[in-house]
Design a protein around this motif. Structure first.
Motif, PDB file in Angstrom:
ATOM      1  N   LYS A   1      37.481  46.386 -20.500  1.00 40.45           N
ATOM      2  CA  LYS A   1      38.866  46.584 -20.928  1.00 40.45           C
ATOM      3  C   LYS A   1      39.621  47.400 -19.896  1.00 40.45           C
ATOM      4  N   THR A  20      41.815  43.415 -22.841  1.00 46.95           N
ATOM      5  CA  THR A  20      40.446  42.925 -22.700  1.00 46.95           C
ATOM      6  C   THR A  20      40.354  42.008 -21.482  1.00 46.95           C
ATOM      7  N   THR A  67      32.344  41.490 -20.300  1.00 39.45           N
ATOM      8  CA  THR A  67      33.636  41.845 -20.890  1.00 39.45           C
ATOM      9  C   THR A  67      33.864  43.344 -20.754  1.00 39.45           C
ATOM     10  N   HIS A 106      37.571  39.497 -19.380  1.00 40.24           N
ATOM     11  CA  HIS A 106      36.284  38.833 -19.211  1.00 40.24           C
ATOM     12  C   HIS A 106      36.178  38.441 -17.734  1.00 40.24           C
TER      13      HIS A 106
END
Length: 365
Positions: free
Chosen positions: A134, A87, A132, A89
């Motif tokens: 991935k 992940t 966000t 951000h």
């Protein structure tokens, strides 16, 4: 006065065992710009170490710079926070976009968010945005400053983002370092005899495909440990250790495997190594204290039990270990304090109550 500001980047540990990656470009000249650079680095580090919201980090850094550094100097910045599961951000304060290479589609995305530059406008309702996404294994993030994008050669032609994207795509199967070298090599050919017109910052991050196999094996180790198949766990752990990745949690798993086998000297060797890295890991501290206790090193057992209690004051096990260590050292009054706490936390455990009664009897002699 020569320009003393410019680009800077930083890698900053963030809460939740995540990592912050920052690239910034300070605009301005002289001492005020140098002050912006210094204060920005310090403030970003302070904010990143206690905050996970990238928009809030930008807000606080902007306010700090506006309040403490007068003048027209400001900076642009791109900040990302990487988590272990891939992940990401990210937030952009008027910096050039990040590029993201997607291995599955052999394509490039551009990451951007809303947000003004930092350090020039102090508004209560100043807002920054974060998003966000991935990264899958093999995906890459490319961060840079505009010094490489906007550089003009002797013919007045810009190097440009499109050229950078083409170089990345044609070298996508290579390592991050090789991609960086390919971009810089092409840049040097492009610029010819022209002088650098600005600082140059360009780097590549990858979610290494090798890490996928590594993490799958780590999950297998955890399964073996939960099933108490310690020999199998130790075999896989040795394989992981030989892979060359620097991973302090391997010492934790080695220690747990040896602890389950009741090989306390080996458990102490690995758990101490993990504990001494400054990891605030309650289970590791508890196992290490117990291993010392079983080796009759009661003073060390008590000290490590204290470390465990600093992480969880309401642990009946940690209080019991501290109390039993003191009991073995014949410090009965102190032992009673911890054993009473253990009994209060878990009155159903007969061992805790029996140890408390024993400490009380010996204290009354």
């Amino acid at each position: 006065m020569e320009k003393v500001s410019g680009d800077f980047f930083d890698l900053i540990p963030m809460p939740g065992d995540s990592l912050g990656v920052l690239v910034a470009d300070v605009m301005g000249h002289g001492i005020p710009a140098a002050l912006v650079t210094t204060m920005a680095k310090i403030t970003f580090q302070e904010q990143c170490r206690r905050n996970t919201r990238l928009d809030e980090i930008f807000y606080h850094v902007n306010r700090e710079l506006c309040d403490n550094v007068p003048g027209p100097e400001y900076l642009t910045a791109f900040l990302i926070r990487l988590e272990k599961d891939g992940t990401v951000h990210y937030a952009n304060a008027s910096h050039c976009n990040a590029l993201v290479y997607r291995a599955a589609t052999h394509s490039i995305e551009k990451w951007d968010t809303d947000g003004l530059f930092i350090g020039a406008i102090r508004e209560k309702d100043m807002k920054y945005e974060f998003k966000t996404d991935k990264l899958e294994y093999g995906d890459k993030i490319i961060l840079m400053t505009d010094g490489i994008i906007e550089h003009k050669n002797e013919d007045g032609e810009e190097f440009g983002m499109e050229r950078i994207e083409e170089i990345i795509l044609s070298n996508a199967d290579k390592s991050p370092q090789e991609i960086q070298e390919a971009v810089l090599e092409n840049f040097q050919k492009f610029k010819g005899e022209s002088k650098n017109q600005d600082d140059l910052t360009f780097f590549v991050l990858e979610r290494d495909p090798k890490w996928k196999d590594y993490m799958e094996k780590k999950d297998l180790v955890l399964d073996y440990l939960s099933w108490k198949q310690t020999s199998e766990a130790l075999q896989v752990l040795q394989n992981l250790k030989d892979s060359g990745f620097e991973d302090p949690t391997l010492d934790l798993y080695f220690g747990k495997a040896w602890y389950l086998q009741e090989n306390y000297p080996e458990a102490i060797r690995y758990l101490s190594k993990f504990h001494n890295t400054g990891q605030n890991h309650f289970e590791a501290a508890l196992m290490l204290a117990s291993a010392y206790y079983n080796q009759k090193e009661y003073s060390k057992a008590f000290d490590i039990a204290q470390d465990a209690l600093n992480l969880n004051r309401n642990s009946a096990q940690a209080n019991y270990l501290a109390g039993m260590s003191l009991l073995k050292m014949q410090k009965y009054e102190d032992a009673i304090h911890y054993l009473k706490k253990a009994v209060d936390l878990n009155p159903q455990d007969d061992n805790y109550l029996s140890a408390l009664r024993k400490a009380e009897r010996r204290n009354n002699r």
